[in-house]
Structures are given as structure tokens and as C-alpha cells.
Design an enzyme around this catalytic site. Structure first.
Site, PDB file in Angstrom:
ATOM      1  CG  ASP A   7      -1.659   1.410   1.225  1.00  9.62           C
ATOM      2  OD1 ASP A   7      -2.277   1.231   0.278  1.00  9.62           O
ATOM      3  OD2 ASP A   7      -1.775   1.800   1.901  1.00  9.62           O
TER       4      ASP A   7
ATOM      5  CD  GLU B 152      -1.947   1.946  -3.773  1.00 10.00           C
ATOM      6  OE1 GLU B 152      -3.256   3.591  -3.754  1.00 10.00           O
ATOM      7  OE2 GLU B 152      -1.657   2.354  -2.341  1.00 10.00           O
TER       8      GLU B 152
END
Length: 614
Positions: free
Chosen positions: A341, A370
């Protein structure tokens, strides 16, 4: 006549794309003879703007109306480099810059070339795989979910198909604390269904014990949320997935924790040992307080998500290097890698340590980041990221490709844009990363692809909750999704299905893209289509690992090949308003086509096909 140089074509730059240390690269520039060039040079800069080298380009030959100048160079160290040309003539000199795939004098962009580690390997199982992303609370519930130890307060929906809770509290807070009870056992029960879609990688949004339904506010890194099940349930899921040839990757959320967590414990739900409760907490050094305890740095201003000092020795030991670190814990429990993330917020040194550690524990573990832009030249918080030039990441989320596909299907691009996006990423990424890109159409952070294909509405949450596609809109969106997903599966990389897209789910951004899977109410045409795409991915090696070459990218038509070991597949997409006559070969999959003959077939508007040379 223009000066000719296109870094994507081998007659100008060879080899294509990224280089490794010591590898020779040949540059050739075609200068009209009328320019009367006497000297040509390529000036190469490091990413910080400093001069790296000057490459002399010597006169080689005359070809038609052009004089060809060429030279060779190599890099001794990895890094991101930029270059332009300097040309001298009898009358003076000028600089040559990039303008798209063309050239321009004295103004424009620099060309990019990366030198990446020669030993950078990407797990073979990820290259060309088919991924399925699951938001665990909303996929499938098996039996009654356990509420013992669940962080309070929370609500559990009585019925699976109820609307998600979108209303804020009276004081304007969005709690995200409504649950449906999707769990590990539910995913395990649906593995045969996922196998029927050709899925070989499961990506699960966060599973750690947390307050919210999205679980990005980690409460306890090493404990699964009790509503999902036990660690034994998770291991059973991994074992069952592995038995079917599937890998499982987890969301790694290491830029922040939850305020309601073992480590911060603002709500004192974990025994009062967190950094919010005591300056002597073993986790105090993880956080940066402006004024203890009520003023602290938090992620994007959300006070429920205090950010962590990523390179704090205690945090690094807990997450990465410790014997029972978080990544070690979950790899030993059965997972096969991590999606990071907000990778932009994790320092390069953190990523290097993380990659080294997971590969020590599992040599074929995957690390996917990400990243919303071109990851090869990403700048975040004033720093150039070294995802590829230091071999930090194996793969990234390919949002640029999603944007390009949407533009093509929404009549914002005639085909050139998507070709440019694909080939630019191919040029800028290491080839093994290019084959493992997470090629997505929807995620938990974007509108559902069906909605995005027809509706750009950006009203209030209340308006979005009430707004659904009309029958006419749905029919248009479905026709576009058939083409969009076909293109997604035909391109190099790892096509990723966000749970329920194959069933016809719609919805705007969070929370409306996180509704429950519509079991028993799936769109049969979309289901059949995605099963066919998944099957072809594994029957045809060129779709997984083959090279890509475009032969048509204009006039609302796309045509390209995927080639591997002498086998050639041809892909055609007609998004225009007129029929398109194309060579047929052996048709492997088609839609909106007719007059199929041994040599030619007709693609009607919104038609597409995959053929094989015979």
C-alpha cells in the site's frame, strides 16, 4: 524534412528499452543531407541533472535523402538517465529534443533510458498470471462469522445484499465499521469458481485485526481479524489455493497504523501499552508527536491513521528483519508475497530491506507496489524512486494502462494513445517487470469499470447511493466492458479482476465499489466471456509471455501481435462506426464478427477477435 530518431525503433536505438551495466547500446540518428551536419553528439544526464557522458555519433552512411550518424555507449552503474542530441552544421549548432515519438529543435522533452540490475529477477509464476482481487468482507461468507475480539463499535448487516453504509455520523465522521462477514472459509469454498476464471493469483485486501471494514487501519499486524477467521483458517485457504496452482498475496500496510491499535492504542482497547498511552511505550519511537499525546503526524490528515517512522530500528525489526517479523509471520503462514500500500511513502532503503528479507524466506516471493503513475521515473515527496534501478519491486499496479483503455473505449483516443502508453511502459520497465504488471480495470480505490465506462457523475455520496445505471446505460457499458477486458487479457502483464466485475457489478468510488458479490445474480454473458479469456491465457503461452508489436493504432482501430518462439497471435479491435475487414487465420475468440472465411473476416463496430497464424 525532419531529423529522425525514435527510441522505440531498433533502427534508431538498439537494444530496445532498459539496459544492464556493461551492455552496449547503439544509437543512430537520421539527419537530412540538406542540414549539412558536420558533427553529432548525444549528451546523457543523470537523474539529478548532472552530466554523465557525451557519446560521439560518427557519420556512417548516406541513405536516400538522409545522412546517418551513429555511436555506442554503455553504463557502468545502475540508474535513471536522460539524453538529448547536439548537432553541429556549417552554419552553427542546435540541440534536438523529444516531441512524442518524433524530434524537435531547441524545445521539448528528454529521452529516457534506465540501467537496471542484471540480476533482477521476477517470480516466473507472476509473469503473465491472472489475478483476482478480493475485498475480504464482501466476497463470500461461510457460516457464522466470529465476533469474539472484534474491535468495537461495529454493525453487521442482516442481509448480504443490503446497501453499504455510506452516511457519516451526525458529527460528519465516516466510520467504515459496517460488516457483512465475508471470511477465509468463504474464499476457500469459492476457489473452484475462481479456478474456472483461470485465476492463478489471489490478492487480498488487508486481513489483519483492525477496526474498519477496509482494514487499512491496522490494529495488530500479526493477528487476522476475528471476523475473517483464525490463522489456521488462513493457512487452510493458502494450502487449498496452492493445491489448485494459485498463489496468495497480502496487502502490506507499512506507512501507517490505526490509532485503535496495539501500537498506538488511542482507544485503550489493547491494554494501554501504545504510544498514545505512555511515553515509555515500546512503540513510542514509531510515531512523531507534535505535542504528546494529542497532536501527531497522520496519513493525509486522518487522525485515525498515525504515520510511522519507517526507518525506525524498532519498526524495521518488527516488520522486516526480526525472526518473527510481520512479513516472516505471514510467509510462514502460507502467503506468497505482498502488495505494498502507498509504496511511494516507503523509503528506498525500507524497500531494499523488505525485498531482501522476503526473498531470503521464500526465493519466489512477489513484491508488488501501489504506484499510480509510470513507476520508472516516479518522483514522490521530492525524491526520485528507485523501484527498478535498484530492483526494489517486481511489479506495480498499472493505472496508466487503465486510463488508456478507458480513453479508448470512451472515444477520447483513436488508438494512438493506448499504443503510446503500452509501448512507453514497455520501454521504461525491465522486461520481466513488464510481463508481471498488475493490469487492472477496477480496484477498491477506483470506480467499478462498468460505471467508469459510461458515467462520470461526481455528486454527493447520497446522490451516488441512489444513482444506478439505466438498462440502456448498462447495455452500452457491458458492450464496452467486453472489449475492455478482451484488451486487458491480450496485453502483456498480469490481468487483474476486481471481485464481481466479471458478474456485472457497478458502483462509484468507495464505498460503492465495495458492495457484496452478487451471488446468484451474475451477468451470464460477462461470466462466460471472462471464463473464455482466462482459459485462453493458459492455453496460449504468447498471451502470457510473448512480445507485443502494434501494426494498427489509429482511426478507432487497434491491431497488434503477441509472438513467442515462432508462434504468432493477432489481435484486432474495432471501436469505430464502420466495418473492418481483417485477415482471419484461425479464429480463437471473437465478438461482433461475421463473413468469416479462410482468409478474411468482417469486424462490425465494437467487434474484436483473436486469431492465430496457420
Amino acid at each position: 524534412m525532419r531529423i529522425l530518431f525514435n527510441s522505440k525503433e531498433s533502427q534508431f536505438k538498439d537494444p530496445f528499452g532498459t539496459l544492464v551495466p556493461g551492455q552496449t547500446c547503439t544509437l543512430r540518428i537520421h539527419i537530412p543531407s540538406t542540414v549539412q551536419a558536420s558533427k553529432a553528439e548525444c549528451l546523457i544526464r543523470r537523474v539529478d541533472g548532472s552530466h554523465a557522458m557525451t557519446v560521439s555519433l560518427d557519420y556512417q552512411m548516406k541513405r536516400g535523402a538522409y545522412d546517418i550518424f551513429g555511436g555506442k555507449f554503455s553504463f557502468s552503474e545502475t540508474g535513471l538517465y536522460y539524453y538529448f542530441f547536439h548537432i553541429s552544421t556549417r552554419g552553427g549548432s542546435f540541440r534536438l529534443y523529444k516531441c512524442g515519438d518524433d524530434t524537435n529543435m531547441e524545445a521539448g522533452d528528454l529521452w529516457q533510458v534506465s540501467c537496471v540490475p542484471a540480476d533482477h529477477t521476477v517470480p516466473q509464476w507472476a509473469q503473465g498470471a491472472v489475478m483476482y482481487q478480493i475485498f475480504p468482507d464482501r466476497f463470500f461468507r461461510s457460516g457464522k462469522c466470529s465476533l469474539e475480539g472484534k474491535l468495537e463499535p461495529y454493525t453487521v448487516h442482516e442481509h448480504w445484499d443490503e446497501e453499504v453504509q455510506w452516511r457519516p455520523t451526525p458529527d460528519g465522521k465516516v466510520l467504515n465499521n459496517d460488516f457483512y462477514g465475508g471470511n477465509f472459509r468463504g474464499i476457500t469454498e469459492k476457489l473452484d469458481y475462481l479456478a474456472s476464471l483461470g485465476v492463478t493469483v489471489l490478492y487480498l485486501n488487508p486481513i489483519s485485526k483492525s477496526y474498519s471494514n477496509h482494514r487499512y487501519d491496522t490494529g495488530d499486524y500479526k493477528t487476522p481479524d476475528p471476523m475473517l477467521g483464525t490463522e489456521a483458517d488462513f493457512t487452510a485457504l493458502c494450502n487449498a489455493a496452492h493445491a489448485r496452482g494459485m498463489k496468495v498475496i497480502l496487502d502490506g500496510v507499512y506507512s501507517h497504523t490505526g490509532s485503535n491499535s496495539l501500537y498506538f492504542d488511542r482507544e485503550r482497547a489493547f491494554g494501554g501499552k501504545g504510544a498514545f498511552c505512555s511515553k515509555d511505550s515500546p512503540y513510542s519511537s514509531w510515531y512523531r508527536f507534535h505535542h504528546w499525546p494529542d497532536s501527531y503526524e497522520c496519513w493525509w490528515g486522518f487522525e485515525t491513521l498515525p504515520t510511522v517512522n519507517k526507518m525506525d530500528p524498532s519498526f524495521v525489526d518488527y516488520i522486516i528483519t526480526g525472526e518473527d517479523s510481520v512479513v516472516a509471520h505471514w510467509l510462514r503462514a502460507g502467503c506468497d508475497g505482498f502488495r505494498l500500500d502507498v509504496a511511494d511513502e516507503l523509503p528506498n532503503d525500507f524497500l531494499i530491506l523488505l525485498k531482501k528479507r522476503i526473498r531470503e524466506l521464500r526465493p519466489d516471493a512477489l513484491l508488488l507496489g501501489e504506484v499510480w503513475e509510470d513507476a520508472s521515473n516516479k518522483v514522490a515527496y521530492g525524491s526520485h524512486r528507485r523501484y527498478f534501478v535498484d530492483g526494489e519491486l517486481d511489479s506495480v499496479m498499472n493505472y496508466p494502462c487503465r486510463t488508456a483503455i478507458l480513453n479508448f473505449l470512451r472515444d477520447r483516443d483513436d488508438g494512438h494513445g493506448i499504443k503510446d502508453t503500452v509501448m512507453t511502459i514497455k520501454e521504461n520497465y525491465p522486461p520481466q517487470v513488464f510481463l508481471a504488471n498488475m493490469n487492472l480495470l477496477s480496484t477498491h480505490d477506483s470506480a467499478r469499470i462498468l460505471t467508469a465506462l459510461v458515467d462520470d457523475f461526481d455528486g454527493s455520496r447520497e446522490e451516488k447511493a441512489k444513482r444506478h445505471l439505466s438498462h440502456q446505460q448498462y447495455d452500452v457499458a457491458r458492450e464496452r466492458l467486453l472489449m475492455a477486458s478482451f484488451l486487458q487479457y491480450m496485453l502483456p502483464g498480469m490481468p487483474s479482476l476486481y471481485y464481481g466485475d466479471e458478474a456485472g457489478m457497478e458502483g462509484y468510488k468507495d464505498p460503492f465499489n465495495r458492495r457484496t458479490y452478487p451471488w446468484g445474480r451474475e451477468d451470464p454473458e460477462l461470466m462466460q466471456h471472462h471464463r473464455a479469456l482466462g482459459r485462453l491465457r493458459w492455453e496460449l503461452a504468447p498471451l502470457r509471455l510473448g512480445d507485443i508489436r502494434f501494426f494498427q493504432a489509429a482511426d478507432q482501430r487497434l491491431g497488434f501481435t503477441r509472438e513467442l518462439e515462432g508462434k504468432t497471435l493477432r489481435i484486432y479491435l474495432n471501436r469505430g462506426h464502420d466495418n473492418w475487414e481483417v485477415p482471419s487465420g484461425r479464429v480463437l475468440l471473437g465478438h461482433n464478427m461475421y463473413n468469416v472465411a479462410p482468409t478474411w473476416l468482417t469486424l462490425a463496430p465494437m467487434g474484436f477477435c483473436l486469431t492465430e497464424d496457420v
